[in-house]
Write a protein that holds these residues in place. Structure first.
Motif, mmCIF file in Angstrom:
data_model
loop_
_atom_site.group_PDB
_atom_site.id
_atom_site.type_symbol
_atom_site.label_atom_id
_atom_site.label_comp_id
_atom_site.label_asym_id
_atom_site.label_seq_id
_atom_site.Cartn_x
_atom_site.Cartn_y
_atom_site.Cartn_z
ATOM 1 N N ARG A 126 0.706 -1.281 -0.204
ATOM 2 C CA ARG A 126 0.084 -0.010 0.103
ATOM 3 C C ARG A 126 0.802 1.473 0.006
ATOM 4 O O ARG A 126 1.894 1.425 0.663
ATOM 5 N N THR A 127 0.287 2.336 -0.591
ATOM 6 C CA THR A 127 1.107 3.794 -0.591
ATOM 7 C C THR A 127 1.434 4.026 0.867
ATOM 8 O O THR A 127 0.353 3.802 1.443
ATOM 9 N N ARG B 171 -1.386 5.678 3.213
ATOM 10 C CA ARG B 171 -2.764 4.839 3.482
ATOM 11 C C ARG B 171 -2.313 4.084 4.679
ATOM 12 O O ARG B 171 -3.474 3.846 5.525
ATOM 13 N N THR C 113 -7.584 -1.314 -0.118
ATOM 14 C CA THR C 113 -6.619 -0.881 -1.329
ATOM 15 C C THR C 113 -5.286 -1.381 -1.295
ATOM 16 O O THR C 113 -4.439 -1.309 -0.114
ATOM 17 N N ASP D 129 -2.241 -1.052 -3.612
ATOM 18 C CA ASP D 129 -1.754 -0.250 -4.691
ATOM 19 C C ASP D 129 -0.968 -0.923 -5.533
ATOM 20 O O ASP D 129 -0.794 -0.646 -6.807
ATOM 21 N N ARG E 212 -1.540 -0.889 -14.512
ATOM 22 C CA ARG E 212 -1.529 -0.546 -13.399
ATOM 23 C C ARG E 212 -2.723 0.263 -13.014
ATOM 24 O O ARG E 212 -2.748 1.361 -13.344
ATOM 25 N N PRO E 213 -3.781 -0.300 -12.530
ATOM 26 C CA PRO E 213 -5.033 0.315 -12.227
ATOM 27 C C PRO E 213 -4.792 1.563 -11.382
ATOM 28 O O PRO E 213 -5.493 2.558 -11.685
ATOM 29 N N ILE E 214 -3.949 1.442 -10.326
ATOM 30 C CA ILE E 214 -3.889 2.714 -9.609
ATOM 31 C C ILE E 214 -2.425 2.979 -9.833
ATOM 32 O O ILE E 214 -1.247 2.398 -9.827
ATOM 33 N N CYS F 5 2.716 6.349 -7.017
ATOM 34 C CA CYS F 5 3.091 8.017 -6.668
ATOM 35 C C CYS F 5 4.052 7.638 -5.448
ATOM 36 O O CYS F 5 4.145 6.887 -4.833
ATOM 37 N N LYS G 6 -5.955 13.018 -12.602
ATOM 38 C CA LYS G 6 -5.870 11.676 -11.807
ATOM 39 C C LYS G 6 -5.044 11.810 -10.796
ATOM 40 O O LYS G 6 -5.439 11.334 -9.595
ATOM 41 N N LEU H 178 -6.605 10.821 -6.990
ATOM 42 C CA LEU H 178 -5.660 9.646 -6.202
ATOM 43 C C LEU H 178 -5.423 10.480 -4.873
ATOM 44 O O LEU H 178 -5.462 9.567 -4.098
ATOM 45 N N ASP I 53 -8.303 10.076 -2.792
ATOM 46 C CA ASP I 53 -8.706 8.624 -2.211
ATOM 47 C C ASP I 53 -7.597 8.360 -1.181
ATOM 48 O O ASP I 53 -7.996 7.765 -0.088
#
Length: 499
Positions: free
Chosen positions: A91-92, A95, A381, A383, A398-400, A403, A481, A485, A488
């Motif tokens: 996960r990013t 998050r 989620t 990522d 890559r859906p997400i 970053c 985008k 992002l 979210d």
């Protein structure tokens, strides 16, 4: 056909089919060992196999020849704690509540996060962690054992009293007397001992090794630093790029470079001993080995960073390089998170290959799960993506977007706050300044993006030539985008003051 022979032929055929069926089941169940070796503050350009003409790294160069070398590999964050959280959770970092290094507002790797170690342990893997944790305290907060590591040996943070004979090692919750060894040697020795003494040698294992090196304080054995004391090294160093970050001009630090170069070679030797132990165990062909770094290289304190108000002399030994990329540790420009990435998996990843596909720190969890046949969590989620196709040089969806964030709480508000990749294009954004002065959680929850710059890394590695006006349609698309992002991520980000 002679009918008298048909029953016996059919019987032999059925026996053969059953045998092959059992054989295929056995092969399917043979799952790889997974070894992740995470260096600390090692730059993209610090290894010989990545073009460094100064530092000797024969063992990692050999790994690259035996596997795939990634030229577009990234850590999940721009400093250590966020990157480690990202690698273990997929996960990013924001998050998971890692807005900077662990500690502020009580931040740590929460028990409700599902780690790669827990997923693998619950599916029959032996699990071991050695080295620098930096995801919370060992007392009062979830330690490695609480996150799926059956055996663990490490320090909660950096070896600031080392790396020679550092204290504060803990093994499975019990403090350990000083080892008498350098940090990387101590953790590799522990890892080898654990591999050799596992009760059930038939079980696959997950081994996560996190070195202190080459993080500050930088102090290798003299035998390593002495290798880099000569005029040829001086000449070569004068041509090294440091991510367009200004080096100190008010004090002489050039003589310090031997310590950094020697430390990277020392780390390479320690890694080599680990690989030799894997080979002696006969586990080489059934081990997925991943070597990478937690962020870009550290830089001596700069005027821009400190505004001439403070110094940090131990950082004057930092001579790591991001290669041709802009930025260093903490920066969201490429040099802050583009890192070495080398993967060896005999029979699954072709030896001696190079992949230009983007692989992010968030990808290692879904990649390892895919290799082990373990399901990725679906209740949160994730990522990252399964990077096995990318390791073979294949395009990945890559859906997400990948970053990276600047660590909250540092003084360098003039630096960019967030970057996001889309193919070779990268959008860099700055958060508004009205949220400064708040606590970390409040800052993250309130921050808004208010300025952007678009770059194309395929034509501008320096990230000095914004394309906002040249590519207005792409700029507006990526801006939307990034804003979506960020919104979210903000919704997921925990408020530590309420936790």
């Amino acid at each position: 056909m002679n009918s008298s022979f048909f029953p016996s032929q059919l019987f032999r055929f059925l026996l053969g089919a059953i045998f092959l069926s059992f054989l295929s089941i056995g092969q399917a169940e043979e799952r790889p060992n997974i070894i992740v070796f995470l260096a600390d503050d090692l730059g993209y350009g610090d290894l010989a196999c990545y073009g460094n003409s100064i530092i000797e790294t024969p063992h990692l160069d050999a790994l690259a020849k035996e596997g795939v070398l990634l030229t577009d590999c990234h850590s999940g964050g721009t400093v250590c704690s966020p990157s480690r959280a990202s690698l273990l959770t997929g996960r990013t970092p924001y998050r998971t509540g890692f807005y900077t290094i662990a500690g502020p507002e009580g931040s740590h790797l929460r028990k409700q996060e599902i780690t790669l170690a827990k997923l693998l342990k619950d599916d029959g893997y032996d699990t071991c962690f050695v080295g620098k944790w930096h995801l919370g305290k060992f007392s009062g907060q979830p330690d490695p054992g609480a996150h799926g590591f059956v055996h663990w040996f490490g320090t909660a943070v950096n070896a600031f009293d080392g790396p020679q004979d550092p204290g504060k090692f803990v093994r499975n919750g019990t403090p350990v007397e000083k080892t008498g060894k350098w940090y990387c040697d101590a953790i590799v020795e522990e890892a080898i001992s654990w591999m050799n003494n596992r009760p059930d040698q038939k079980k696959p294992f997950f081994l996560f090794i996190c070195s202190h090196e080459p993080h500050t304080p930088v102090h290798p054995p003299e035998e390593y630093s002495k290798r880099y004391e000569n005029k040829l090294i001086d000449l070569k160093e004068s041509e090294v790029s440091y991510g367009q970050v200004h080096r100190p001009l008010d004090r002489a630090i050039d003589s310090n470079k031997k310590y950094y170069y020697g430390t990277v070679t020392q780390l390479d030797d320690a890694f080599g001993r680990l690989m030799t132990a894997v080979e002696k165990q006969g586990q080489e062909d059934n081990s997925l080995v991943i070597f990478t770094s937690d962020n870009g290289p550290e830089t001596p304190v700069t005027v821009e960073e400190s505004e001439n108000l403070w110094e940090d002399p131990i950082r004057d030994r930092c001579f790591g390089t991001p290669g041709p990329w802009r930025g260093m540790k903490r920066y969201v420009f490429e040099g802050g998170h583009r890192v070495p990435g080398i993967v060896r998996w005999p029979g699954k990843v072709k030896a001696g290959t190079l992949s230009t596909q983007l692989v992010n720190g968030t990808d290692w969890l879904p990649t390892a799960c895919a290799a082990a046949g373990v399901e990725v969590p679906t209740d949160r989620t994730i990522d990252g993506i399964d990077a096995l196709p990318a390791l073979r040089g294949e395009d990945s969806q890559r859906p997400i977007p990948a970053c990276w964030m600047f660590p909250v709480g540092y003084d360098s508000r003039k630096l960019a706050s967030m970057s996001m990749r889309d193919g070779s294009s990268v959008l860099v954004g700055w958060f508004d300044s009205e949220t400064t002065g708040k606590g970390n959680s409040a800052w993250v929850k309130a921050a808004k993006l208010d300025r952007f710059e678009l770059f194309d890394l395929s034509i501008d590695r320096t990230q000095n030539n914004p394309l906002n006006e040249i590519r207005p349609q792409q700029f507006e698309t990526l801006k939307g985008k990034m804003e979506a992002l960020w919104s979210d991520i903000q919704s997921d980000a925990p408020d530590w003051t309420k936790s």
